[in-house]
Design a protein around this motif. Structure first.
Motif, PDB file in Angstrom:
ATOM      1  N   LEU A  54      44.898  27.881  42.587  1.00 32.13           N
ATOM      2  CA  LEU A  54      44.771  27.768  41.196  1.00 32.13           C
ATOM      3  C   LEU A  54      44.767  26.085  40.971  1.00 32.13           C
ATOM      4  O   LEU A  54      44.399  25.766  39.839  1.00 32.13           O
ATOM      5  N   THR A  74      34.569  25.647  41.430  1.00 31.09           N
ATOM      6  CA  THR A  74      35.531  26.218  40.866  1.00 31.09           C
ATOM      7  C   THR A  74      34.989  27.769  41.109  1.00 31.09           C
ATOM      8  O   THR A  74      36.072  28.603  40.993  1.00 31.09           O
ATOM      9  N   ASP A  75      33.758  28.245  40.942  1.00 31.41           N
ATOM     10  CA  ASP A  75      33.439  29.307  41.154  1.00 31.41           C
ATOM     11  C   ASP A  75      33.817  29.864  42.374  1.00 31.41           C
ATOM     12  O   ASP A  75      34.291  30.874  42.714  1.00 31.41           O
ATOM     13  N   ALA A  78      37.354  30.547  42.672  1.00 27.61           N
ATOM     14  CA  ALA A  78      37.725  31.950  41.905  1.00 27.61           C
ATOM     15  C   ALA A  78      37.545  32.967  42.883  1.00 27.61           C
ATOM     16  O   ALA A  78      38.245  34.038  42.941  1.00 27.61           O
ATOM     17  N   GLU A  79      36.324  33.020  43.516  1.00 20.55           N
ATOM     18  CA  GLU A  79      36.227  33.988  44.517  1.00 20.55           C
ATOM     19  C   GLU A  79      37.065  34.155  45.615  1.00 20.55           C
ATOM     20  O   GLU A  79      37.604  35.296  45.915  1.00 20.55           O
ATOM     21  N   ARG A  81      40.392  33.001  45.150  1.00 19.74           N
ATOM     22  CA  ARG A  81      41.612  33.787  44.469  1.00 19.74           C
ATOM     23  C   ARG A  81      41.207  35.507  44.497  1.00 19.74           C
ATOM     24  O   ARG A  81      42.328  36.214  44.717  1.00 19.74           O
ATOM     25  N   ASN A  82      40.135  35.811  44.091  1.00 17.05           N
ATOM     26  CA  ASN A  82      39.984  37.035  43.782  1.00 17.05           C
ATOM     27  C   ASN A  82      39.974  37.959  45.279  1.00 17.05           C
ATOM     28  O   ASN A  82      40.498  38.994  45.387  1.00 17.05           O
ATOM     29  N   PRO A 107      40.517  43.206  39.193  1.00 15.46           N
ATOM     30  CA  PRO A 107      40.053  41.974  40.218  1.00 15.46           C
ATOM     31  C   PRO A 107      38.625  42.465  40.908  1.00 15.46           C
ATOM     32  O   PRO A 107      37.765  41.784  41.296  1.00 15.46           O
ATOM     33  N   TYR A 110      35.673  42.113  38.778  1.00 18.92           N
ATOM     34  CA  TYR A 110      35.037  40.785  38.804  1.00 18.92           C
ATOM     35  C   TYR A 110      34.153  40.418  40.358  1.00 18.92           C
ATOM     36  O   TYR A 110      33.372  39.530  40.105  1.00 18.92           O
TER      37      TYR A 110
ATOM     38  N   ILE B 316      43.492  35.958  38.964  1.00 14.67           N
ATOM     39  CA  ILE B 316      42.836  37.017  39.631  1.00 14.67           C
ATOM     40  C   ILE B 316      41.263  37.263  40.080  1.00 14.67           C
ATOM     41  O   ILE B 316      40.911  38.207  40.440  1.00 14.67           O
ATOM     42  N   GLY B 317      40.583  35.854  39.869  1.00 11.86           N
ATOM     43  CA  GLY B 317      39.459  36.030  40.256  1.00 11.86           C
ATOM     44  C   GLY B 317      38.105  35.978  39.256  1.00 11.86           C
ATOM     45  O   GLY B 317      37.122  35.916  39.648  1.00 11.86           O
TER      46      GLY B 317
END
Ligand SMILES: Nc1ncnc2c1ncn2[C@@H]1O[C@H](COP(=O)(O)OP(=O)(O)O)[C@@H](O)[C@H]1O
Ligand SMILES: [Mg+2]
Lengths: 233, 402
Positions: A54, A74-75, A78-79, A81-82, A107, A110, B316-317
């Motif tokens: 994060l 950043t993308d 995010a992936e 984290r997902n 989740p 996304y 959470i993504g």
């Protein structure tokens, strides 16, 4: 596999520089169950946020499953984290006006997963809330909300689950139930990292990393093979 | 599906803040409502005018005295159109089917103790065919009656009701400017035309009107019916040259009369409608702009309020574009809902105004689609900045937000 070396994170508050993390190096292997302990303000959340992709450290390196996080967009973060990480927060952080099922599904949505609904139901089943899936967060008790949050964290089947004070807002009985849930998940192979200042919670983890003023006080790099037990206080 | 979850949540959060959402949508509602209702009234009015013109036939030329300035405004002398001009046309101009000289004035008309003020028009027997008046009861006057200055009158249905109520008017004697006239016919209704009502008038032979009623030797207009609709332009030119010659106009002097044909009248009408449309467009645009700012404002508040939620979603993504899309969709839904309500309000308002103005409003599908497209467009445009802000929030700071 988590490999962090010489992490430094500083904040400037009113002209004063606070070193939230000062040369922190840790290594956590797949399938471990680790408690990160320390008094309030010792840098636990800061460390957790960096481990959870994060936040980025000011210096030092962080490798997650062999990938150097510093180099990622950043993308891509995010992936990660997902897919690789599941978060559980102290204050549950469920989204209002969405049912438990919809929260758990999110989740996967996304990712564009077509089996989102079925997987979300399975995750709710795992945390024992199958019969409450259509309730919205404000219709659930604190313990139930945290179970929904755990279901949301595990629904993408992440390797790592990060929990920041997951029992902090719960009474001790429900807190123990949530912890039991983490133990089950750990038994199934998930890496569990729990931030806590509660020694009772920490003692149920096989390994503890103790922070004080941004330093790891008992956890030299490579100590995972030979865990140091219990340092309270 | 992510999209449907977003739509569902958007509707739920609109519903959770009903008053706030309503106030945010108000600008859009008013803008769309105004445009829809005024367009419906405008189309209704235009349809009415068109129907009326086509009922009159497209082979009609109307000659009036005086120069025609810009926008159809008359100027110059009003006394130079004579009966001889009308006679000459019939004899000398090419392709003319019928000619009707017209004089008119407003007069008090009496029957026993009842009286009404109305338009008294003097013309020839051809007037009724040229202007497509039909007779409901009785008959029109004859050439013989015109020649002998007969005191006979054909009256409109509204005038008949005003003077006679439910009773039969044919055969009765009315007084126009104190002179007795016998009612020989009542016309069928044509419907009010706004600027004047053809159903409320008294038509008498022009001879009687010029000599006995008004004491005039000039005409208000000459109506001409071309024999062939196709040759209307030729007839118009021929009449023009004839009148210029008769009025002894030099080559560089402008006409001292004007000739209007139906096509030109329609054009004047449609340019008026265009002006009206531009006016409407600007009212609508301003309302939509204000409405858009209202939506932007509320979206900024929403983004701030839901900072923590944005943090959670990112944790959470959710990628930046997911957050952007979510808030854009919410803004769009808000403006679309506003647009739909606005269409409802507009249709209702058009109905009320239509009733008051005695015309049938026409709500065109095109205008509804246009209004909805515009309101959604406004939502996207003004929702973009707040959505952008939301999508660029730092996840940690968003999660820490209280
Ligand atoms: N966003 C921030 N801005 C300023 N100071 C911060 C911020 N986040 C953390 N800190 C500071 O960094 C230190 C460590 O904070 P944190 O990691 O939240 O501790 P813990 O979770 O162990 O209580 C504290 O002194 C805190 O005040
Ligand atoms: Mg903390």
């Amino acid at each position: 596999m988590i490999l962090a070396k010489a992490l430094v994170k500083e904040y400037t508050l009113g002209g004063v520089i606070v070193r939230a993390l000062d040369d922190v190096s840790i290594e956590i292997r797949d399938g471990e169950m680790v408690a990160i302990t320390g008094s309030s303000g010792s840098g636990k959340s800061t460390l957790m946020n960096i481990l959870g992709c994060l936040d980025r450290p000011d210096s030092g390196s962080y490798e997650l499953a062999g990938e150097d996080v510093a180099k990622l967009s950043t993308d891509r973060l995010a992936e990660i984290r997902n897919i690789r990480i599941g978060f559980v927060f102290q204050s549950f952080n469920l989204l209002p006006r969405m049912s438990a099922l919809e929260n758990v599904e999110l989740p996967l949505l996304y990712q564009g997963d077509r089996q989102a609904r079925a997987k979300a139901k399975a995750a709710l089943e795992t945390v024992g809330l199958f019969d409450r899936m259509h309730h919205e967060p404000n219709q659930l008790s604190g313990g139930q909300r945290q179970r929904v949050a755990v279901a949301r964290a595990i629904v993408t089947n992440p390797a790592i689950i990060l929990a920041d004070e997951p029992t902090g807002n719960l009474d001790s009985k429900t807190g123990k139930e949530i912890l039991a849930l983490f133990e089950d998940l750990n038994a199934k192979g998930h890496t569990i990292i729990v931030v806590t200042h509660d020694p009772g919670v920490a003692s149920r983890c096989k390994r503890q990393i103790h922070l004080r003023d941004g330093h790891v006080v008992n956890e030299p790099l490579g100590a995972a093979a030979n865990p140091v037990t219990e340092e309270k206080g | 599906m992510l999209f449907w979850t977003i739509v569902k949540v958007a509707f739920k959060s609109l519903a959770a803040n009903k008053l706030r959402s309503f106030l945010a949508m108000l600008g859009i509602i008013i803008g769309v409502g105004a445009v829809i209702s005024m367009m419906a009234i405008g189309s209704g009015a235009q349809a009415q005018v068109l129907a009326r013109f086509s009922a009159m036939g497209t082979n009609l030329l109307v000659i009036r005295p005086g120069q025609r300035g810009s926008g159809g405004v008359m100027s110059g002398t009003q006394l130079n159109l004579k009966l001889d001009d009308a006679d000459a046309m019939l004899k000398e101009a090419e392709g003319i089917g019928a000619v009707a000289p017209v004089v008119s004035g407003s007069s008090q008309v009496k029957y026993l103790s009842r009286n009404t003020r109305t338009n008294v028009l003097g013309s020839s027997t051809t007037y009724f065919t040229i202007r497509t008046f039909e007779i409901d009861k009785g008959r029109t006057f004859t050439e013989a009656e015109v020649d002998r200055h007969a005191r006979v009158a054909v009256i409109g249905p509204v005038t008949a009701t005003n003077l006679f109520g439910e009773d039969d008017a044919v055969g009765e004697i009315i007084k126009v400017k104190g002179i007795n006239f016998q009612v020989i016919g009542v016309m069928k209704s044509k419907g009010d035309q706004g600027y004047f009502n053809p159903d409320d008038q008294v038509i008498v032979p022009y001879t009687t009107a010029m000599k006995q009623l008004f004491g005039l030797d000039y005409l208000r207009e000459i109506d001409i019916q071309a024999a062939d609709e196709e040759k209307l332009a030729d007839v118009q030119e021929s009449v023009k040259q004839l009148l210029r010659k008769r009025h002894r106009l030099q080559a560089d002097t402008p006409d001292d009369f004007s000739i209007q044909n139906q096509a030109e009248l329609l054009e004047a009408r449609s340019s008026a409608t265009k002006t009206f449309g531009i006016l409407l467009g600007s009212v609508g645009a301003i309302s939509l702009l204000v409405g858009g700012i209202g939506i932007m404002n509320i979206m900024l508040v929403t983004v701030t309020e839901r900072t923590r939620e944005i943090g959670v979603r990112k944790a959470i993504g959710a990628k930046n574009r997911h957050i952007l899309l979510q808030f854009l969709i919410e803004a769009m839904i808000m403006s679309a809902v506003g647009g739909v309500i606005g269409v409802g309000v507009g249709v209702g308002a058009a109905h009320v105004v239509g009733d008051v103005m005695a015309l049938q409003e026409v709500v065109e599908t095109f205008s509804v689609i246009l209004a909805l497209t515009f309101s959604v467009g406004v939502g996207i445009f003004f929702g973009f900045y707040p959505a952008c802000r939301a999508s660029h929030l730092d996840p940690i700071e968003a999660l820490r937000y209280e």
